[in-house]
Design a protein around this motif. Structure first.
Motif, PDB file in Angstrom:
ATOM      1  N   ASN A   1       0.333  -1.453  -0.073  1.00 40.26           N
ATOM      2  CA  ASN A   1      -0.141   0.266   0.240  1.00 40.26           C
ATOM      3  C   ASN A   1       0.640   1.659  -0.111  1.00 40.26           C
ATOM      4  O   ASN A   1       2.273   1.023   0.281  1.00 40.26           O
ATOM      5  CB  ASN A   1      -0.837   0.052   1.412  1.00 40.26           C
ATOM      6  N   PRO A   2       0.204   2.162  -0.334  1.00 36.08           N
ATOM      7  CA  PRO A   2       1.087   3.792  -0.354  1.00 36.08           C
ATOM      8  C   PRO A   2       1.632   3.925   0.797  1.00 36.08           C
ATOM      9  O   PRO A   2       1.514   3.186   2.099  1.00 36.08           O
ATOM     10  CB  PRO A   2      -0.290   4.496  -0.834  1.00 36.08           C
ATOM     11  N   ASP A   3       2.451   4.231   0.953  1.00 35.21           N
ATOM     12  CA  ASP A   3       3.588   4.515   2.128  1.00 35.21           C
ATOM     13  C   ASP A   3       2.847   5.280   3.042  1.00 35.21           C
ATOM     14  O   ASP A   3       3.173   5.046   4.873  1.00 35.21           O
ATOM     15  CB  ASP A   3       5.508   5.280   2.196  1.00 35.21           C
ATOM     16  N   ASP A   4       2.198   6.384   2.617  1.00 38.79           N
ATOM     17  CA  ASP A   4       1.152   7.413   3.454  1.00 38.79           C
ATOM     18  C   ASP A   4      -0.020   6.903   3.839  1.00 38.79           C
ATOM     19  O   ASP A   4      -0.166   7.937   4.354  1.00 38.79           O
ATOM     20  CB  ASP A   4       1.323   8.709   2.906  1.00 38.79           C
ATOM     21  N   ALA A   5      -0.361   5.639   3.776  1.00 38.98           N
ATOM     22  CA  ALA A   5      -1.766   4.851   3.973  1.00 38.98           C
ATOM     23  C   ALA A   5      -2.194   4.616   5.763  1.00 38.98           C
ATOM     24  O   ALA A   5      -0.834   4.591   6.255  1.00 38.98           O
ATOM     25  CB  ALA A   5      -1.908   3.974   3.261  1.00 38.98           C
ATOM     26  N   ASP A   6      -2.943   5.523   5.999  1.00 39.62           N
ATOM     27  CA  ASP A   6      -3.635   5.330   7.271  1.00 39.62           C
ATOM     28  C   ASP A   6      -4.102   4.324   7.630  1.00 39.62           C
ATOM     29  O   ASP A   6      -5.001   4.332   8.816  1.00 39.62           O
ATOM     30  CB  ASP A   6      -4.125   6.823   7.836  1.00 39.62           C
ATOM     31  N   TYR A   7      -4.039   2.985   7.136  1.00 41.81           N
ATOM     32  CA  TYR A   7      -5.220   1.814   7.517  1.00 41.81           C
ATOM     33  C   TYR A   7      -4.377   1.091   6.860  1.00 41.81           C
ATOM     34  O   TYR A   7      -3.173   0.722   7.013  1.00 41.81           O
ATOM     35  CB  TYR A   7      -6.268   1.954   6.054  1.00 41.81           C
ATOM     36  N   PHE A   8      -5.624  -0.395   7.635  1.00 45.06           N
ATOM     37  CA  PHE A   8      -4.888  -1.493   7.330  1.00 45.06           C
ATOM     38  C   PHE A   8      -6.228  -2.664   6.701  1.00 45.06           C
ATOM     39  O   PHE A   8      -6.812  -2.941   7.072  1.00 45.06           O
ATOM     40  CB  PHE A   8      -4.558  -2.081   8.353  1.00 45.06           C
ATOM     41  N   PRO A   9      -5.558  -2.299   4.783  1.00 47.93           N
ATOM     42  CA  PRO A   9      -6.992  -2.776   4.467  1.00 47.93           C
ATOM     43  C   PRO A   9      -7.962  -4.873   4.628  1.00 47.93           C
ATOM     44  O   PRO A   9      -8.725  -4.737   4.621  1.00 47.93           O
ATOM     45  CB  PRO A   9      -6.278  -3.014   3.338  1.00 47.93           C
ATOM     46  N   LEU A  10      -6.479  -5.268   5.170  1.00 44.72           N
ATOM     47  CA  LEU A  10      -7.029  -7.062   5.150  1.00 44.72           C
ATOM     48  C   LEU A  10      -7.790  -6.577   6.444  1.00 44.72           C
ATOM     49  O   LEU A  10      -8.126  -7.867   7.023  1.00 44.72           O
ATOM     50  CB  LEU A  10      -6.020  -7.880   4.728  1.00 44.72           C
ATOM     51  N   LEU A  11      -8.029  -5.744   7.449  1.00 46.14           N
ATOM     52  CA  LEU A  11      -9.360  -6.298   9.002  1.00 46.14           C
ATOM     53  C   LEU A  11     -10.328  -5.556   7.950  1.00 46.14           C
ATOM     54  O   LEU A  11     -10.756  -5.507   7.287  1.00 46.14           O
ATOM     55  CB  LEU A  11      -8.229  -5.114   9.681  1.00 46.14           C
ATOM     56  N   LYS A  12     -11.056  -7.203   8.978  1.00 42.09           N
ATOM     57  CA  LYS A  12     -12.704  -6.999   8.943  1.00 42.09           C
ATOM     58  C   LYS A  12     -13.523  -5.706   8.764  1.00 42.09           C
ATOM     59  O   LYS A  12     -14.226  -6.008   8.664  1.00 42.09           O
ATOM     60  CB  LYS A  12     -13.382  -8.585  10.181  1.00 42.09           C
ATOM     61  N   THR A  13     -12.510  -5.280  10.049  1.00 41.38           N
ATOM     62  CA  THR A  13     -13.588  -4.332  10.257  1.00 41.38           C
ATOM     63  C   THR A  13     -13.415  -2.322   9.249  1.00 41.38           C
ATOM     64  O   THR A  13     -13.697  -1.366   9.058  1.00 41.38           O
ATOM     65  CB  THR A  13     -13.130  -2.818  11.299  1.00 41.38           C
TER      66      THR A  13
END
Lengths: 164, 375, 332
Positions: free
Chosen positions: A137-149
């Motif tokens: 993911n981009p370096d400045d992303a603030d999310y974690f995509p594969l979390l169910k939330t």
């Protein structure tokens, strides 16, 4: 049906693993259904010891993955051999949501990227990892995509309509 | 202990400068960004930066029903689409206990091996083009057109296939496909002579590839390298032989292995693998049974709760699907273990100490498909 | 033996001065010929490459694509000439000019036929060598001024390569020169009357051709602009007409190299039945065809292998050849 060579290997492996990890549970897996010969379950971070045993027995680390269950993560390490008597070992550990497991990259350098990917997708930080950054993911992303939330798409609602 | 020079690790040295190979570059296979630190022409450190084609297939899997993930599988590695399709279907068939008719297994093997041949043709010829010989690239694509035409007649697609279904394949192959495949195999065997004349025995090619980019067996196992890159380093490991799936045990084929571990060894392994694939296809065509091509499977399958790890061999190495099902029609987690992910990372260990030209040759010989890394 | 002997010219220069008229007419013809030649050669290269690769090459524009280069030139003229912000502006502007001027100057001494040579000089061959060495200066300027790492690597490689391959080039030419005792191109051509020099000096011929392929930066020695490694080498940052000038210069250099080969080894304008001009042009284009053929057949040499080949193989062989030639000439 496991061959003779495989059975011998499995027995040896079981013994060395039990010696290295008295607190873990080592069971034979149902290869035909789940694709693994030996399953190791831990409840704390003994991953490095398992990795060292595996490396001594000439296994290679095929991949590491994580699954997001409600209340905990399950970190799964897949080991495999390159001989004719194929033998797959899956090691699982359950960790809490903000736990920091130890890295195995000191034993298997290939794990550097695998653990970075897990950090990128789930936010699980690994202790003593030499280079823990995001990978895909981009370096400045603030999310974690594969979390169910993390965001369900509209498609799921449509699917629920189809299936009901 | 860890011996990798990460890109920030190099000591401050005035002679060392940084060069970006990619992401837009005529020779990186896909959108790959290779950060090189160079001292003159010698690579001091190398770091691949990936993620430019990250599409989130694993997240997509959690938002679709099982059948809807089938097209995704062929887009993960677009050059081995049929092989990935087959792997996904077989993993779920194993989980659910679905039987596949024999004719369907044979058709799956034939189409997968044709796909392997077309993938190797592209991989080898693109690598040769990186070394500087432009012409074999077009000869290889000429051969590849024949394969793509054959597969298009049967599956409807040229690159991103969605031909396998749970329980078999979508439609049957006809006699014209079988005849066309036999003609293609005869033609390709004749072309191999040309390729060996033009490439393998060319003194410049030999000098560029012998002793270059050596991956030792230890390094390969530490990094999880599989496929022709591993077999070029002396390890006899191919999932089709070591952990047979489908009907591969019924065929008589060899696994080519070379000991040197250099670029030439990997190239020779790939060329020999194409010949073995042709053998498999011929045997399959000779023994093709009659029968249905798809068993009766409900429209939406209901796998039981549980997990499975299924491994198979694509053109680049050992692929694995780790599928977690919670008993519903939507997957809980699908993890795809792709060979290029580990194969590319080994370059951080292999490239330092080589020239740039050798770095390009090594990168080409590993035959990376970047969307497979990024998923 | 020059153009001023033609009858109708004699009257014109009667009161203008023969040298001036000859020079002006010659230069005008060359200035027309050079772009046409390059355009033709670009088309030839694309067609030959296409047919070697089992495809037809350009077919759309004009019959069999013959107007393709003209349209490409129009396209290039219409493109913006971009100068990178931090480039060295003067050198960036100067480099394409310096690469084309020496190439045109070399045409002055090439004997196209017994009557057609713009100016006959005592040091004809030396003139060609010295002016073609200026290309490496231009390449270095282009690579440095672009402020681009790829360009700089390409330029540095070019300098090393050109300097290394100059030496076997000169040594192999020396073997011919000591046979004819003259630097004049026309005398060398005339001396090949019964037998061409390739029969006497096959080794020198091979060394000469390999060296000129390296000097003109053509494959398998095209690491300088290796597409798969350096994007485009020293002319990465050049756009529009400036890029066209580099392209023009490459094909003009190929023509000069091939015509030197024809003059030194293949008898220049000698040949039965047809006039000398036709033989000369035919020989030059056949040699150019061979150079193009080699490009699309062989892979590229790695840089250190290239340099090793020059210093450790070509120079000793060329020296040996020169020594043997000298000894044989002394004895016979």
């Amino acid at each position: 049906m496991p061959t003779e060579g495989q059975q011998k290997l499995l027995e040896e492996l079981k013994n060395s693993l039990t010696r290295a990890l008295p607190e873990g549970r080592i069971t034979s897996g149902d290869y035909a259904r789940t694709g693994c010969h030996l399953e190791v379950r831990l409840s704390d971070a003994g991953m490095r010891r398992i990795a060292m045993v595996m490396k001594d027995n000439r296994f290679y680390l095929e991949t590491i993955t994580a699954v997001d269950f409600p209340g905990s993560f399950e970190l799964i390490y897949f080991y495999s051999t390159c001989h004719d008597d194929i033998c797959r070992v899956i090691a699982r550990i359950q960790i809490l949501k903000d736990a920091t497991p130890h890295t195995v990259s000191a034993v298997y350098p290939g794990a550097i990227w695998l653990e970075r990917e897990i950090y990128d997708f789930f936010g699980i930080r690994f202790l003593d990892h030499p280079d823990l950054r995001r990978l895909l993911n981009p370096d400045d992303a603030d999310y974690f995509p594969l979390l169910k939330t993390f965001g369900k798409t509209k498609l799921t609602e449509e699917i629920d309509d189809i299936l009901c | 202990m860890l011996n990798i020079k990460t890109i920030d690790d190099t000591s401050i040295n005035e002679r060392v400068y940084q060069l970006n190979l990619g992401p837009q570059h005529p020779s990186t296979h896909g959108v790959l960004h290779l950060l090189l630190k160079l001292d003159g022409e010698v690579v001091v450190a190398a770091e691949p930066i990936v993620g430019y084609s990250h599409r989130g297939h694993e997240k997509m899997a959690e938002n679709r029903i099982w059948e809807q993930f089938l097209p995704n599988t062929s887009r993960i590695d677009y050059l081995s689409g049929l092989i990935y399709n087959q792997g996904y279907c077989m993993a779920l068939e194993k989980l659910c206990g679905i039987e596949v008719p024999e004719r369907a297994e044979y058709i799956r093997v034939i189409t997968s091996e044709l796909n392997r041949i077309s993938s190797h043709l592209l991989g080898i010829m693109a690598f040769v083009m990186d070394i500087g010989a432009f012409t074999p690239f077009l000869y290889g694509f000429d051969d590849r057109e024949h394969v793509l035409d054959l597969l298009e007649r049967v599956t409807g697609s040229r690159l991103t296939y969605c031909y396998n279904r749970f329980g078999g394949v979508r439609n049957d192959i006809d006699q014209e496909f079988c005849d066309g495949t036999r003609r293609f195999i005869a033609r390709l065997r004749g072309r191999f002579k040309d390729y060996h004349n033009l490439i393998t025995e060319n003194i410049i090619f030999i000098k560029r590839t012998r002793g270059v980019g050596i991956i030792t067996e230890e390094t390969a196992l530490e990094f999880g390298v599989t496929g022709p890159s591993l077999r070029g380093s002396g390890v006899n490991y191919d999932v089709r032989k070591n952990e047979p799936y489908s009907i591969y045990p019924e065929f008589d084929f060899e696994i080519p292995v070379r000991k040197e571990g250099d670029v030439m060894a990997r190239y020779q392994v790939r060329m020999a693998e194409m010949e073995q694939s042709m053998n498999i296809i011929e045997q399959a065509l000779d023994n093709l049974p009659q029968g249905p091509v798809r068993s009766h499977v409900p429209r939406f399958i209901d796998p039981p709760a549980g997990d499975i790890y299924f491994a198979f061999e694509s053109a680049r190495g050992a692929v694995g699907y780790y599928i977690v099902s919670d008993g519903t029609r939507i997957p809980y987690r699908i993890k795809v273990r792709t060979p290029s992910f580990s194969n590319l990372f080994v370059l951080t260990r292999v490239l330092p100490g080589n020239f740039i030209a050798d770095a390009i040759a090594t990168l080409g010989s590993i035959d990376v498909v970047v969307p497979e890394i990024d998923r | 033996m020059n153009i001023t002997q033609l009858p109708f010219i004699k009257e014109i220069y009667g009161f203008l001065g023969q040298d001036l008229v000859a020079a002006v007419i010659g230069i005008l013809i060359i200035l027309v010929f050079v772009p046409l030649n390059s355009a033709f050669l670009v088309w030839v290269e694309r067609k030959v490459a296409g047919h070697i690769q089992l495809r037809p090459g350009p077919m759309e524009v004009g019959p069999h694509g013959i107007l393709q280069t003209l349209i490409d030139a129009v396209k290039l003229m219409s493109k913006e000439m971009i100068t990178p912000k931090l480039a060295d502006k003067f050198l960036f502007w100067l480099a394409p000019i310096i690469i084309i001027i020496p190439a045109i100057v070399c045409f002055v001494v090439i004997p196209f036929s017994p009557l057609m040579q713009v100016r006959e000089m005592n040091v004809g061959i030396l003139l060609i060598f010295s002016f073609s060495s200026l290309t490496v200066l231009s390449i270095l300027m282009a690579g440095w001024a672009s402020n681009n790492k790829y360009a700089l690597i390409g330029a540095v490689r070019a300098v090393a390569q050109n300097v290394a391959y100059e030496i076997p080039l000169l040594l192999s030419t020396m073997s011919i020169i000591i046979m004819t005792n003259s630097f004049k191109m026309s005398e060398i051509t005339a001396a090949q009357s019964p037998v061409w020099f390739i029969v006497y000096q096959p080794v020198a011929a091979i060394i000469f051709f390999i060296s000129t392929t390296a000097e003109t930066n053509r494959a398998p020695f095209d690491l300088v602009e290796a597409e798969s490694e350096l994007v485009s080498g020293f002319h990465t940052e050049y756009t529009g007409m400036r890029f066209a000038l580099f392209f023009l210069a490459e094909y003009t250099n190929m023509f000069i190299a091939a015509s030197m080969g024809a003059v030194l080894f293949f008898g220049g304008w000698h040949g039965p039945f047809f006039p000398g001009l036709i033989w000369f042009v035919a020989k030059v284009y056949i040699l150019i065809f061979v150079i193009i053929w080699v490009r699309w057949t062989f892979p590229r040499l790695r840089f250190d292998q290239l340099m090793n080949f020059a210093w450790k193989v070509m120079i000793p062989v060329a020296l040996l050849n020169l020594m043997i030639t000298a000894i044989v000439l002394k004895v016979l």
